[in-house]
Design a protein around this motif. Structure first.
Motif, PDB file in Angstrom:
ATOM      1  N   ILE A  38      -6.874  -2.494   8.766  1.00 49.17           N
ATOM      2  CA  ILE A  38      -5.457  -2.855   8.842  1.00 49.17           C
ATOM      3  C   ILE A  38      -4.632  -1.743   8.214  1.00 49.17           C
ATOM      4  O   ILE A  38      -4.753  -1.477   7.024  1.00 49.17           O
ATOM      5  CB  ILE A  38      -5.178  -4.198   8.132  1.00 49.17           C
ATOM      6  N   SER A  39      -3.818  -1.092   9.031  1.00 49.85           N
ATOM      7  CA  SER A  39      -2.958  -0.013   8.540  1.00 49.85           C
ATOM      8  C   SER A  39      -1.556  -0.557   8.326  1.00 49.85           C
ATOM      9  O   SER A  39      -0.936  -1.058   9.265  1.00 49.85           O
ATOM     10  CB  SER A  39      -2.926   1.137   9.544  1.00 49.85           C
ATOM     11  N   ILE A  40      -1.091  -0.450   7.097  1.00 51.67           N
ATOM     12  CA  ILE A  40       0.234  -0.924   6.738  1.00 51.67           C
ATOM     13  C   ILE A  40       0.811   0.027   5.695  1.00 51.67           C
ATOM     14  O   ILE A  40       0.077   0.553   4.853  1.00 51.67           O
ATOM     15  CB  ILE A  40       0.199  -2.381   6.212  1.00 51.67           C
ATOM     16  N   SER A  41       2.094   0.244   5.762  1.00 49.03           N
ATOM     17  CA  SER A  41       2.757   1.094   4.789  1.00 49.03           C
ATOM     18  C   SER A  41       2.764   0.395   3.429  1.00 49.03           C
ATOM     19  O   SER A  41       3.016  -0.814   3.354  1.00 49.03           O
ATOM     20  CB  SER A  41       4.196   1.356   5.243  1.00 49.03           C
ATOM     21  N   PRO A  42       2.524   1.118   2.340  1.00 48.46           N
ATOM     22  CA  PRO A  42       2.595   0.501   1.013  1.00 48.46           C
ATOM     23  C   PRO A  42       3.934  -0.192   0.766  1.00 48.46           C
ATOM     24  O   PRO A  42       3.977  -1.231   0.095  1.00 48.46           O
ATOM     25  CB  PRO A  42       2.391   1.675   0.051  1.00 48.46           C
ATOM     26  N   GLN A  43       5.016   0.344   1.327  1.00 50.95           N
ATOM     27  CA  GLN A  43       6.341  -0.244   1.124  1.00 50.95           C
ATOM     28  C   GLN A  43       6.481  -1.625   1.758  1.00 50.95           C
ATOM     29  O   GLN A  43       7.361  -2.388   1.395  1.00 50.95           O
ATOM     30  CB  GLN A  43       7.431   0.696   1.655  1.00 50.95           C
ATOM     31  N   GLU A  44       5.613  -1.950   2.698  1.00 54.86           N
ATOM     32  CA  GLU A  44       5.664  -3.260   3.353  1.00 54.86           C
ATOM     33  C   GLU A  44       4.936  -4.344   2.565  1.00 54.86           C
ATOM     34  O   GLU A  44       5.149  -5.528   2.804  1.00 54.86           O
ATOM     35  CB  GLU A  44       5.080  -3.170   4.759  1.00 54.86           C
ATOM     36  N   LEU A  45       4.063  -3.946   1.652  1.00 55.85           N
ATOM     37  CA  LEU A  45       3.300  -4.930   0.886  1.00 55.85           C
ATOM     38  C   LEU A  45       4.205  -5.617  -0.127  1.00 55.85           C
ATOM     39  O   LEU A  45       5.054  -4.992  -0.754  1.00 55.85           O
ATOM     40  CB  LEU A  45       2.115  -4.265   0.189  1.00 55.85           C
ATOM     41  N   ILE A  46       3.999  -6.906  -0.295  1.00 54.23           N
ATOM     42  CA  ILE A  46       4.820  -7.741  -1.176  1.00 54.23           C
ATOM     43  C   ILE A  46       3.982  -8.123  -2.393  1.00 54.23           C
ATOM     44  O   ILE A  46       2.869  -8.637  -2.253  1.00 54.23           O
ATOM     45  CB  ILE A  46       5.275  -9.008  -0.430  1.00 54.23           C
ATOM     46  N   PRO A  93      -7.798   8.280  -8.918  1.00 53.77           N
ATOM     47  CA  PRO A  93      -7.001   8.887 -10.000  1.00 53.77           C
ATOM     48  C   PRO A  93      -5.594   9.259  -9.517  1.00 53.77           C
ATOM     49  O   PRO A  93      -5.430   9.889  -8.474  1.00 53.77           O
ATOM     50  CB  PRO A  93      -7.807  10.140 -10.368  1.00 53.77           C
ATOM     51  N   GLY A  94      -4.585   8.792 -10.260  1.00 49.37           N
ATOM     52  CA  GLY A  94      -3.195   9.082  -9.940  1.00 49.37           C
ATOM     53  C   GLY A  94      -2.598   8.218  -8.852  1.00 49.37           C
ATOM     54  O   GLY A  94      -1.420   8.358  -8.522  1.00 49.37           O
ATOM     55  N   GLU A  95      -3.365   7.308  -8.295  1.00 51.26           N
ATOM     56  CA  GLU A  95      -2.892   6.455  -7.199  1.00 51.26           C
ATOM     57  C   GLU A  95      -2.286   5.172  -7.759  1.00 51.26           C
ATOM     58  O   GLU A  95      -2.856   4.541  -8.647  1.00 51.26           O
ATOM     59  CB  GLU A  95      -4.077   6.121  -6.285  1.00 51.26           C
ATOM     60  N   SER A  96      -1.129   4.774  -7.250  1.00 52.79           N
ATOM     61  CA  SER A  96      -0.490   3.528  -7.698  1.00 52.79           C
ATOM     62  C   SER A  96      -1.238   2.322  -7.133  1.00 52.79           C
ATOM     63  O   SER A  96      -2.012   2.439  -6.168  1.00 52.79           O
ATOM     64  CB  SER A  96       0.967   3.490  -7.222  1.00 52.79           C
ATOM     65  N   ALA A  97      -0.981   1.170  -7.724  1.00 49.52           N
ATOM     66  CA  ALA A  97      -1.626  -0.064  -7.273  1.00 49.52           C
ATOM     67  C   ALA A  97      -1.315  -0.353  -5.808  1.00 49.52           C
ATOM     68  O   ALA A  97      -2.206  -0.717  -5.034  1.00 49.52           O
ATOM     69  CB  ALA A  97      -1.190  -1.233  -8.152  1.00 49.52           C
ATOM     70  N   VAL A  98      -0.062  -0.194  -5.406  1.00 52.33           N
ATOM     71  CA  VAL A  98       0.317  -0.521  -4.031  1.00 52.33           C
ATOM     72  C   VAL A  98      -0.283   0.468  -3.035  1.00 52.33           C
ATOM     73  O   VAL A  98      -0.699   0.083  -1.944  1.00 52.33           O
ATOM     74  CB  VAL A  98       1.853  -0.651  -3.882  1.00 52.33           C
ATOM     75  N   HIS A  99      -0.366   1.746  -3.414  1.00 52.44           N
ATOM     76  CA  HIS A  99      -0.987   2.723  -2.525  1.00 52.44           C
ATOM     77  C   HIS A  99      -2.494   2.471  -2.402  1.00 52.44           C
ATOM     78  O   HIS A  99      -3.068   2.618  -1.321  1.00 52.44           O
ATOM     79  CB  HIS A  99      -0.690   4.148  -2.987  1.00 52.44           C
ATOM     80  N   ALA A 100      -3.132   2.091  -3.502  1.00 49.13           N
ATOM     81  CA  ALA A 100      -4.554   1.747  -3.456  1.00 49.13           C
ATOM     82  C   ALA A 100      -4.780   0.541  -2.553  1.00 49.13           C
ATOM     83  O   ALA A 100      -5.733   0.514  -1.766  1.00 49.13           O
ATOM     84  CB  ALA A 100      -5.079   1.459  -4.858  1.00 49.13           C
TER      85      ALA A 100
END
Length: 152
Positions: free
Chosen positions: A57-65, A39-46
């Motif tokens: 695999i740990s990656i920042s949401p900002q790195e996802l394309i 709940p309240g989580e954006s698609a990229v953060h999920a």
């Protein structure tokens, strides 16, 4: 009206250019790592959270394309659609099954596809990866268009 589940998924490649697919406990189909947003989580953060939980695999949401948003038949639930926002993790990765993942398999996109792949993967994600050269490169996120296609 069919039920619909909202999910996020991530395309991850290894050093040989193979796509990571996973099989979750109690299922028979392979798909990308991912799952439902909290709940309240954006698609990229999920997507980033699920990637860490399921395959380490740990990656920042900002790195996802962003690769795209598609609707397809749910792989493991009858009379249900999934609406998936699909991302790509830049670079090459290694992965290990964790959480509900019982098996991982690296898929060679140029070889015949196995018959146990989820409909989202075969109908939308793999064709997008194969027809969009930019989907297989590490271009900046702002250059990736977000497209939504009906169907499934």
């Amino acid at each position: 009206m069919r039920a619909r589940i909202i999910v996020s998924a991530v395309c991850v490649f290894d050093a040989d250019g193979r796509l990571l697919t996973v099989r979750k406990r109690g299922t028979s189909m392979f798909m990308q790592p991912g799952g439902k947003p909290e709940p309240g989580e954006s698609a990229v953060h999920a997507a980033a959270r699920e990637l860490a939980e399921e395959v380490g695999i740990s990656i920042s949401p900002q790195e996802l394309i962003t690769l795209g948003v598609w609707i397809a038949d749910a792989a493991n639930e009858a009379a249900t659609d999934i609406e998936a926002t699909v991302f790509r993790a830049p670079g090459a990765w290694t992965a290990a099954p964790a959480a509900e993942i019982v098996e991982i398999r690296w898929l060679d996109l140029n070889a015949p596809w196995p018959t146990d792949l989820a409909p989202l993967l075969t109908r939308h994600v793999l064709p997008a990866l194969l027809t969009r050269a930019d989907a297989l490169t590490d271009r900046p996120r702002t250059e990736q268009p977000l497209t939504k296609q009906p169907g499934g």
